[in-house]
Design a protein around this motif. Sequence first.
Motif, PDB file in Angstrom:
ATOM      1  N   MET A 148       0.743  -1.283   0.001  1.00  0.00           N
ATOM      2  CA  MET A 148      -0.099   0.187   0.055  1.00  0.00           C
ATOM      3  C   MET A 148       1.054   1.062   0.108  1.00  0.00           C
ATOM      4  O   MET A 148       1.746   1.309   0.683  1.00  0.00           O
ATOM      5  CB  MET A 148      -0.882  -0.038   1.186  1.00  0.00           C
ATOM      6  N   THR A 149       0.400   2.239  -0.754  1.00  0.00           N
ATOM      7  CA  THR A 149       1.199   3.675  -0.927  1.00  0.00           C
ATOM      8  C   THR A 149       0.382   4.437  -0.053  1.00  0.00           C
ATOM      9  O   THR A 149      -0.621   4.507   0.084  1.00  0.00           O
ATOM     10  CB  THR A 149       1.573   3.912  -2.129  1.00  0.00           C
ATOM     11  N   THR A 150       1.195   5.603   0.136  1.00  0.00           N
ATOM     12  CA  THR A 150       0.494   6.750   0.972  1.00  0.00           C
ATOM     13  C   THR A 150       1.002   8.102   0.088  1.00  0.00           C
ATOM     14  O   THR A 150       1.950   8.223   0.033  1.00  0.00           O
ATOM     15  CB  THR A 150       1.317   6.844   2.350  1.00  0.00           C
ATOM     16  N   ILE A 151      -0.358   8.543  -0.404  1.00  0.00           N
ATOM     17  CA  ILE A 151       0.057   9.628  -1.222  1.00  0.00           C
ATOM     18  C   ILE A 151      -0.784  10.828  -0.434  1.00  0.00           C
ATOM     19  O   ILE A 151      -2.041  10.735  -0.394  1.00  0.00           O
ATOM     20  CB  ILE A 151      -0.442   9.631  -2.575  1.00  0.00           C
ATOM     21  N   LEU A 152       0.011  11.928  -0.338  1.00  0.00           N
ATOM     22  CA  LEU A 152      -0.747  13.335  -0.162  1.00  0.00           C
ATOM     23  C   LEU A 152      -0.774  14.024  -1.212  1.00  0.00           C
ATOM     24  O   LEU A 152       0.001  14.292  -2.248  1.00  0.00           O
ATOM     25  CB  LEU A 152      -0.035  13.798   0.794  1.00  0.00           C
ATOM     26  N   ALA A 153      -2.102  14.634  -1.705  1.00  0.00           N
ATOM     27  CA  ALA A 153      -2.335  15.381  -2.871  1.00  0.00           C
ATOM     28  C   ALA A 153      -3.019  16.736  -2.784  1.00  0.00           C
ATOM     29  O   ALA A 153      -4.012  16.725  -1.884  1.00  0.00           O
ATOM     30  CB  ALA A 153      -3.143  14.388  -3.635  1.00  0.00           C
ATOM     31  N   ILE A 154      -2.783  17.463  -3.819  1.00  0.00           N
ATOM     32  CA  ILE A 154      -3.553  18.838  -3.627  1.00  0.00           C
ATOM     33  C   ILE A 154      -4.213  19.156  -5.035  1.00  0.00           C
ATOM     34  O   ILE A 154      -3.407  18.628  -5.824  1.00  0.00           O
ATOM     35  CB  ILE A 154      -2.792  19.992  -2.982  1.00  0.00           C
ATOM     36  N   GLU A 155      -5.032  19.622  -5.403  1.00  0.00           N
ATOM     37  CA  GLU A 155      -5.843  20.010  -6.571  1.00  0.00           C
ATOM     38  C   GLU A 155      -6.295  21.597  -6.619  1.00  0.00           C
ATOM     39  O   GLU A 155      -7.139  21.675  -5.831  1.00  0.00           O
ATOM     40  CB  GLU A 155      -6.687  19.124  -7.139  1.00  0.00           C
TER      41      GLU A 155
ATOM     42  N   ALA B 143      -6.463  15.725  -0.447  1.00  0.00           N
ATOM     43  CA  ALA B 143      -6.763  14.458  -0.012  1.00  0.00           C
ATOM     44  C   ALA B 143      -5.377  13.404   0.528  1.00  0.00           C
ATOM     45  O   ALA B 143      -4.250  13.946  -0.104  1.00  0.00           O
ATOM     46  CB  ALA B 143      -7.199  13.680  -1.425  1.00  0.00           C
ATOM     47  N   LEU B 144      -5.751  12.596   1.178  1.00  0.00           N
ATOM     48  CA  LEU B 144      -4.738  11.734   1.497  1.00  0.00           C
ATOM     49  C   LEU B 144      -5.224  10.247   1.341  1.00  0.00           C
ATOM     50  O   LEU B 144      -6.301   9.934   1.919  1.00  0.00           O
ATOM     51  CB  LEU B 144      -4.493  12.053   3.177  1.00  0.00           C
ATOM     52  N   LEU B 145      -4.175   9.570   0.545  1.00  0.00           N
ATOM     53  CA  LEU B 145      -4.653   8.112   0.312  1.00  0.00           C
ATOM     54  C   LEU B 145      -3.626   7.300   1.121  1.00  0.00           C
ATOM     55  O   LEU B 145      -2.485   7.357   0.660  1.00  0.00           O
ATOM     56  CB  LEU B 145      -4.468   7.703  -1.219  1.00  0.00           C
ATOM     57  N   VAL B 146      -4.352   6.525   2.171  1.00  0.00           N
ATOM     58  CA  VAL B 146      -3.524   5.739   3.021  1.00  0.00           C
ATOM     59  C   VAL B 146      -3.941   4.166   3.346  1.00  0.00           C
ATOM     60  O   VAL B 146      -5.220   4.582   3.665  1.00  0.00           O
ATOM     61  CB  VAL B 146      -3.150   6.581   4.122  1.00  0.00           C
ATOM     62  N   ASP B 147      -3.320   3.375   3.279  1.00  0.00           N
ATOM     63  CA  ASP B 147      -3.945   1.992   3.486  1.00  0.00           C
ATOM     64  C   ASP B 147      -5.056   1.568   2.649  1.00  0.00           C
ATOM     65  O   ASP B 147      -6.126   1.071   3.268  1.00  0.00           O
ATOM     66  CB  ASP B 147      -3.782   1.743   4.900  1.00  0.00           C
TER      67      ASP B 147
ATOM     68  N   HIS C 255     -10.431  17.235  -8.931  1.00  0.00           N
ATOM     69  CA  HIS C 255     -10.343  16.968  -7.325  1.00  0.00           C
ATOM     70  C   HIS C 255      -9.143  16.048  -6.879  1.00  0.00           C
ATOM     71  O   HIS C 255      -8.876  15.358  -7.528  1.00  0.00           O
ATOM     72  CB  HIS C 255     -11.730  15.915  -6.775  1.00  0.00           C
ATOM     73  N   ALA C 256      -8.771  16.572  -5.696  1.00  0.00           N
ATOM     74  CA  ALA C 256      -7.720  15.849  -5.265  1.00  0.00           C
ATOM     75  C   ALA C 256      -7.745  14.263  -4.911  1.00  0.00           C
ATOM     76  O   ALA C 256      -6.879  13.693  -4.782  1.00  0.00           O
ATOM     77  CB  ALA C 256      -7.221  16.594  -3.929  1.00  0.00           C
ATOM     78  N   ARG C 257      -8.868  13.862  -4.656  1.00  0.00           N
ATOM     79  CA  ARG C 257      -9.070  12.431  -4.439  1.00  0.00           C
ATOM     80  C   ARG C 257      -8.590  11.524  -5.820  1.00  0.00           C
ATOM     81  O   ARG C 257      -7.787  10.608  -5.750  1.00  0.00           O
ATOM     82  CB  ARG C 257     -10.677  12.185  -4.408  1.00  0.00           C
ATOM     83  N   GLN C 258      -8.902  12.194  -7.039  1.00  0.00           N
ATOM     84  CA  GLN C 258      -8.373  11.427  -8.094  1.00  0.00           C
ATOM     85  C   GLN C 258      -7.090  11.732  -8.477  1.00  0.00           C
ATOM     86  O   GLN C 258      -6.137  10.820  -8.855  1.00  0.00           O
ATOM     87  CB  GLN C 258      -9.182  11.728  -9.445  1.00  0.00           C
ATOM     88  N   VAL C 259      -6.550  12.846  -7.942  1.00  0.00           N
ATOM     89  CA  VAL C 259      -5.169  13.290  -8.273  1.00  0.00           C
ATOM     90  C   VAL C 259      -4.308  12.195  -7.261  1.00  0.00           C
ATOM     91  O   VAL C 259      -3.251  11.671  -7.710  1.00  0.00           O
ATOM     92  CB  VAL C 259      -4.658  14.546  -7.750  1.00  0.00           C
ATOM     93  N   ALA C 260      -4.741  11.915  -5.969  1.00  0.00           N
ATOM     94  CA  ALA C 260      -4.258  10.895  -5.212  1.00  0.00           C
ATOM     95  C   ALA C 260      -4.157   9.538  -6.031  1.00  0.00           C
ATOM     96  O   ALA C 260      -3.016   8.779  -5.966  1.00  0.00           O
ATOM     97  CB  ALA C 260      -4.979  10.964  -3.794  1.00  0.00           C
ATOM     98  N   GLU C 261      -5.362   9.107  -6.288  1.00  0.00           N
ATOM     99  CA  GLU C 261      -5.397   7.868  -7.036  1.00  0.00           C
ATOM    100  C   GLU C 261      -4.350   7.928  -8.253  1.00  0.00           C
ATOM    101  O   GLU C 261      -3.670   6.807  -8.409  1.00  0.00           O
ATOM    102  CB  GLU C 261      -6.820   7.645  -7.725  1.00  0.00           C
TER     103      GLU C 261
END
Length: 229
Positions: free
Chosen positions: A1-8, A17-21, A183-189
């Motif tokens: 699992m990767t952890t990505i912090l993203a902004i848009e 957005a923060l994608l974690v676990d 949106h930052a959610r998709q930027v994180a993905e």
Amino acid sequence: MTTILAIETSTELASAALLVDGQMHSRELSGVQTHSQGILPALQSLLSEAGIALSECDALAFGCGPGAFTGIRTACGIVQGLAYGAELNVVPVVSLRAMALAALTEAKADNLICVLDARMSEVYWAQYRFVEGVCEELSPPVLAKIDDILPRADQGIPCFVLGTGVILPSRFSQYPSISLMPHARQVAELGSQALVNKQDVPAELAQPLYLRNKIALTTVERNLVQGQK
């Protein structure tokens, strides 16, 4: 699992957005004036909510544009500063591609033309197709008059994904359309996918995607535009 912090911040809707676990956490800020002041507190709030430190992220992702000049400069500057301090790499994500990913479920379509208002009677647009969940670029991001958009007809009927303020001309009336913003959610993905494919870059190499070098009309040009209305 990767952890990505993203902004848009390429449009009037700023998001983090923060994608974690495998879990997505996000924040939204409305109003262009809040972008530079509000995005850092939003990032700090996300990290606190997830109980992790910035240094524990695998990379930082940002919507690199095309979009509002101030917004994409803000995003690039913030992630570069954070990445330098935490010794992390950066993943630039095209904002139109993020729109396409967001539209994939809502539009129930896999052939998407994403359009953002570029002001001065122009738009930014690109066409994408999803094949087994993988996003393919059919037409790269360009700056054009909205009447000059040329859908790839060989890929079937596309769905238009429209940002705020974009109105399709009548010649596109046969195409379905939905309204969405990057949106930052998709930027994180997308950042997570890019990281797996080793498409991250050192902070100093992260750059905004500018499609227009000229951001202001001359007095003569403004008069011409007004005369055409």
